[in-house]
Design an enzyme around this catalytic site. Structure first.
Site, PDB file in Angstrom:
ATOM      1  N   LYS A  50       3.190   4.048  27.946  1.00 22.80           N
ATOM      2  CA  LYS A  50       3.619   4.857  26.831  1.00 22.80           C
ATOM      3  C   LYS A  50       4.836   5.708  27.173  1.00 22.80           C
ATOM      4  O   LYS A  50       5.527   6.190  26.282  1.00 22.80           O
ATOM      5  CB  LYS A  50       2.481   5.821  26.408  1.00 22.80           C
ATOM      6  CG  LYS A  50       1.169   5.169  26.111  1.00 22.80           C
ATOM      7  CD  LYS A  50       0.183   6.271  25.587  1.00 22.80           C
ATOM      8  CE  LYS A  50      -1.169   5.695  25.259  1.00 22.80           C
ATOM      9  NZ  LYS A  50      -2.035   5.596  26.457  1.00 22.80           N
ATOM     10  N   GLY A  51       5.040   5.985  28.451  1.00 24.37           N
ATOM     11  CA  GLY A  51       5.985   7.019  28.872  1.00 24.37           C
ATOM     12  C   GLY A  51       7.396   6.924  28.309  1.00 24.37           C
ATOM     13  O   GLY A  51       8.042   7.930  28.080  1.00 24.37           O
ATOM     14  N   GLU A 106      12.449   2.195  31.082  1.00 24.55           N
ATOM     15  CA  GLU A 106      11.364   2.945  31.712  1.00 24.55           C
ATOM     16  C   GLU A 106      11.655   4.441  31.643  1.00 24.55           C
ATOM     17  O   GLU A 106      12.818   4.847  31.545  1.00 24.55           O
ATOM     18  CB  GLU A 106      11.267   2.556  33.196  1.00 24.55           C
ATOM     19  CG  GLU A 106      10.154   1.593  33.543  1.00 24.55           C
ATOM     20  CD  GLU A 106       8.761   2.197  33.450  1.00 24.55           C
ATOM     21  OE1 GLU A 106       8.567   3.213  32.753  1.00 24.55           O
ATOM     22  OE2 GLU A 106       7.862   1.639  34.073  1.00 24.55           O
ATOM     23  N   ASP A 107      10.606   5.246  31.743  1.00 25.12           N
ATOM     24  CA  ASP A 107      10.831   6.688  31.841  1.00 25.12           C
ATOM     25  C   ASP A 107      11.067   7.100  33.290  1.00 25.12           C
ATOM     26  O   ASP A 107      11.924   7.915  33.579  1.00 25.12           O
ATOM     27  CB  ASP A 107       9.676   7.489  31.217  1.00 25.12           C
ATOM     28  CG  ASP A 107       8.315   7.097  31.775  1.00 25.12           C
ATOM     29  OD1 ASP A 107       8.205   6.020  32.392  1.00 25.12           O
ATOM     30  OD2 ASP A 107       7.364   7.869  31.601  1.00 25.12           O
ATOM     31  N   ASP A 110       8.902   5.446  40.334  1.00 24.64           N
ATOM     32  CA  ASP A 110       8.314   6.284  41.371  1.00 24.64           C
ATOM     33  C   ASP A 110       8.148   5.413  42.627  1.00 24.64           C
ATOM     34  O   ASP A 110       9.091   5.242  43.389  1.00 24.64           O
ATOM     35  CB  ASP A 110       6.980   6.799  40.809  1.00 24.64           C
ATOM     36  CG  ASP A 110       6.362   7.912  41.600  1.00 24.64           C
ATOM     37  OD1 ASP A 110       6.764   8.123  42.742  1.00 24.64           O
ATOM     38  OD2 ASP A 110       5.454   8.582  41.088  1.00 24.64           O
ATOM     39  N   LYS A 138      12.744   8.588  41.290  1.00 18.66           N
ATOM     40  CA  LYS A 138      12.227   9.410  42.389  1.00 18.66           C
ATOM     41  C   LYS A 138      12.256   8.565  43.662  1.00 18.66           C
ATOM     42  O   LYS A 138      11.229   8.071  44.111  1.00 18.66           O
ATOM     43  CB  LYS A 138      10.781   9.772  42.060  1.00 18.66           C
ATOM     44  CG  LYS A 138      10.414  11.225  42.172  1.00 18.66           C
ATOM     45  CD  LYS A 138       8.917  11.342  42.117  1.00 18.66           C
ATOM     46  CE  LYS A 138       8.464  12.180  40.956  1.00 18.66           C
ATOM     47  NZ  LYS A 138       6.996  12.377  40.988  1.00 18.66           N
ATOM     48  N   PHE A 159       5.925  16.724  40.513  1.00 19.84           N
ATOM     49  CA  PHE A 159       5.145  16.127  39.424  1.00 19.84           C
ATOM     50  C   PHE A 159       5.764  16.600  38.106  1.00 19.84           C
ATOM     51  O   PHE A 159       5.644  17.757  37.743  1.00 19.84           O
ATOM     52  CB  PHE A 159       3.672  16.548  39.514  1.00 19.84           C
ATOM     53  CG  PHE A 159       2.777  15.641  38.731  1.00 19.84           C
ATOM     54  CD1 PHE A 159       2.947  15.443  37.370  1.00 19.84           C
ATOM     55  CD2 PHE A 159       1.752  14.948  39.377  1.00 19.84           C
ATOM     56  CE1 PHE A 159       2.134  14.583  36.652  1.00 19.84           C
ATOM     57  CE2 PHE A 159       0.924  14.085  38.659  1.00 19.84           C
ATOM     58  CZ  PHE A 159       1.115  13.909  37.295  1.00 19.84           C
ATOM     59  N   VAL A 160       6.453  15.682  37.422  1.00 17.68           N
ATOM     60  CA  VAL A 160       7.161  16.078  36.209  1.00 17.68           C
ATOM     61  C   VAL A 160       6.469  15.558  34.956  1.00 17.68           C
ATOM     62  O   VAL A 160       5.906  14.465  34.951  1.00 17.68           O
ATOM     63  CB  VAL A 160       8.640  15.620  36.224  1.00 17.68           C
ATOM     64  CG1 VAL A 160       9.428  16.423  37.242  1.00 17.68           C
ATOM     65  CG2 VAL A 160       8.774  14.130  36.493  1.00 17.68           C
ATOM     66  N   ASP A 166       3.528  12.194  31.097  1.00 20.07           N
ATOM     67  CA  ASP A 166       2.270  12.930  30.907  1.00 20.07           C
ATOM     68  C   ASP A 166       1.578  13.249  32.223  1.00 20.07           C
ATOM     69  O   ASP A 166       1.923  12.721  33.280  1.00 20.07           O
ATOM     70  CB  ASP A 166       1.297  12.079  30.094  1.00 20.07           C
ATOM     71  CG  ASP A 166       0.709  10.941  30.927  1.00 20.07           C
ATOM     72  OD1 ASP A 166       1.488  10.216  31.592  1.00 20.07           O
ATOM     73  OD2 ASP A 166      -0.525  10.788  30.947  1.00 20.07           O
ATOM     74  N   ARG A 172       3.247  15.151  26.848  1.00 14.59           N
ATOM     75  CA  ARG A 172       4.308  14.174  26.568  1.00 14.59           C
ATOM     76  C   ARG A 172       5.320  14.698  25.552  1.00 14.59           C
ATOM     77  O   ARG A 172       6.452  14.244  25.502  1.00 14.59           O
ATOM     78  CB  ARG A 172       3.706  12.881  25.990  1.00 14.59           C
ATOM     79  CG  ARG A 172       2.930  12.043  26.952  1.00 14.59           C
ATOM     80  CD  ARG A 172       2.694  10.664  26.357  1.00 14.59           C
ATOM     81  NE  ARG A 172       1.583   9.962  26.962  1.00 14.59           N
ATOM     82  CZ  ARG A 172       1.663   9.205  28.052  1.00 14.59           C
ATOM     83  NH1 ARG A 172       2.813   9.058  28.666  1.00 14.59           N
ATOM     84  NH2 ARG A 172       0.597   8.584  28.520  1.00 14.59           N
ATOM     85  N   ARG A 175      10.184  18.757  24.808  1.00  9.82           N
ATOM     86  CA  ARG A 175      11.566  18.261  24.733  1.00  9.82           C
ATOM     87  C   ARG A 175      12.285  18.346  26.072  1.00  9.82           C
ATOM     88  O   ARG A 175      13.247  17.629  26.311  1.00  9.82           O
ATOM     89  CB  ARG A 175      12.353  19.058  23.687  1.00  9.82           C
ATOM     90  CG  ARG A 175      11.910  18.757  22.279  1.00  9.82           C
ATOM     91  CD  ARG A 175      12.491  19.752  21.303  1.00  9.82           C
ATOM     92  NE  ARG A 175      12.051  19.449  19.964  1.00  9.82           N
ATOM     93  CZ  ARG A 175      12.820  18.894  19.030  1.00  9.82           C
ATOM     94  NH1 ARG A 175      14.075  18.604  19.301  1.00  9.82           N
ATOM     95  NH2 ARG A 175      12.339  18.638  17.844  1.00  9.82           N
TER      96      ARG A 175
HETATM   97  C1  PRP Z   1       4.351   5.669  34.826  1.00 12.55           C
HETATM   98  C2  PRP Z   1       5.772   5.353  34.402  1.00 12.55           C
HETATM   99  C3  PRP Z   1       6.049   4.033  35.047  1.00 12.55           C
HETATM  100  C4  PRP Z   1       5.202   4.088  36.298  1.00 12.55           C
HETATM  101  C5  PRP Z   1       6.086   4.408  37.456  1.00 12.55           C
HETATM  102  O1  PRP Z   1       3.480   5.067  33.941  1.00 12.55           O
HETATM  103  O2  PRP Z   1       5.897   5.283  33.012  1.00 12.55           O
HETATM  104  O3  PRP Z   1       5.656   2.964  34.229  1.00 12.55           O
HETATM  105  O4  PRP Z   1       4.225   5.114  36.130  1.00 12.55           O
HETATM  106  O5  PRP Z   1       5.343   4.508  38.632  1.00 12.55           O
HETATM  107  P1  PRP Z   1       5.525   3.535  39.850  1.00 12.55           P
HETATM  108  O6  PRP Z   1       6.995   3.378  40.115  1.00 12.55           O
HETATM  109  O7  PRP Z   1       4.823   4.271  40.967  1.00 12.55           O
HETATM  110  O8  PRP Z   1       4.855   2.228  39.551  1.00 12.55           O
HETATM  111  P2  PRP Z   1       1.945   5.481  33.820  1.00 12.55           P
HETATM  112  O9  PRP Z   1       1.115   4.535  34.638  1.00 12.55           O
HETATM  113  O10 PRP Z   1       1.790   6.930  34.142  1.00 12.55           O
HETATM  114  O11 PRP Z   1       1.605   5.179  32.296  1.00 12.55           O
HETATM  115  P3  PRP Z   1       2.235   5.863  30.973  1.00 12.55           P
HETATM  116  O12 PRP Z   1       3.669   5.433  30.881  1.00 12.55           O
HETATM  117  O13 PRP Z   1       1.412   5.297  29.870  1.00 12.55           O
HETATM  118  O14 PRP Z   1       2.105   7.351  31.111  1.00 12.55           O
END
Ligand code: PRP
Length: 187
Positions: A50-51, A106-107, A110, A138, A159-160, A166, A172, A175
């Site tokens: 969802k991010g 992607e948001d 990580d 990151k 942790f952002v 979220d 989420r 702004r």
């Molecule tokens: C987050 C983010 C990426 C992923 C990145 O999604 O949106 O998809 O984690 O992490 P990584 O590089 O360690 O794989 P999340 O699983 O939190 O789901 P969401 O987008 O629904 O919040």
């Protein structure tokens, strides 16, 4: 602070990392690059739910070229703040991407595990091209190397939340992008 009805920083937040203005200015710049790179190609933007939903919604409104949109929802196994590496598709794309110019949106990248999985999964469907756009990166947390073609901000290992990101489904809607207090996610 833009939390309707509340003055000052939300009590769960340590600080604002990126303001709404900084984010919007960078999203507009990235949209400019994408518009020029994909001119005449009618790309398909794939938002990772969802991010990425807020970033993608802003991004497409700054574009000056026609695009199509689709979404994919994935879940990484593990707890709320640590990814285990195994990825599962919860909602797949609605259409074939064979022969299309695909841009993953992607948001945050990580560990890179989610993106690495998605890149391989989508590449196997034989798109004409496959690139990646992320708002946040990151790199200090990376476990697997992934190529990022459009990168909004490189951020420290904090942790952002906010602007689509979220913690356990919360925050989420902010702004701005904010650093969550450690005591909120470590308890
Ligand atoms: C987050 C983010 C990426 C992923 C990145 O999604 O949106 O998809 O984690 O992490 P990584 O590089 O360690 O794989 P999340 O699983 O939190 O789901 P969401 O987008 O629904 O919040």
């Amino acid at each position: 602070m833009r939390f309707t009805g509340v003055k000052g920083l939300h009590p769960h937040m340590q600080k604002i990392l990126l303001t709404e203005e900084e984010i919007q200015s960078r999203v507009r710049q990235i949209a400019g690059q994408i518009s020029s790179d994909y001119a005449g190609q009618d790309p398909l933007l794939v938002g990772i739910l969802k991010g990425a939903f807020i970033f993608l919604a802003d991004l497409v409104r700054y574009l000056t070229i026609p695009v199509q949109l689709d979404f994919i929802a994935v879940s990484s196994y593990g707890n709320a703040s640590e990814s285990s590496g195994a990825v599962r598709i919860l909602k797949d794309l609605d259409q074939s991407i064979e022969g299309l110019h695909v841009l993953i949106v992607e948001d945050i990248v990580d560990t890179g595990l989610t993106l690495n999985y998605l890149r391989e999964n989508l590449r196997a469907r034989e798109p004409a091209s496959l690139k990646v756009c992320t708002l946040l990166d990151k790199p200090s947390r990376r476990l697997v190397e992934v190529k990022i073609d459009y990168n909004g901000f490189v951020i420290p290992d904090e942790f952002v939340v906010g602007y689509g990101l979220d913690y356990n489904g919360h925050y989420r809607y902010f702004r701005d992008i904010m650093v969550l207090k450690r005591e909120v996610y470590a308890r």
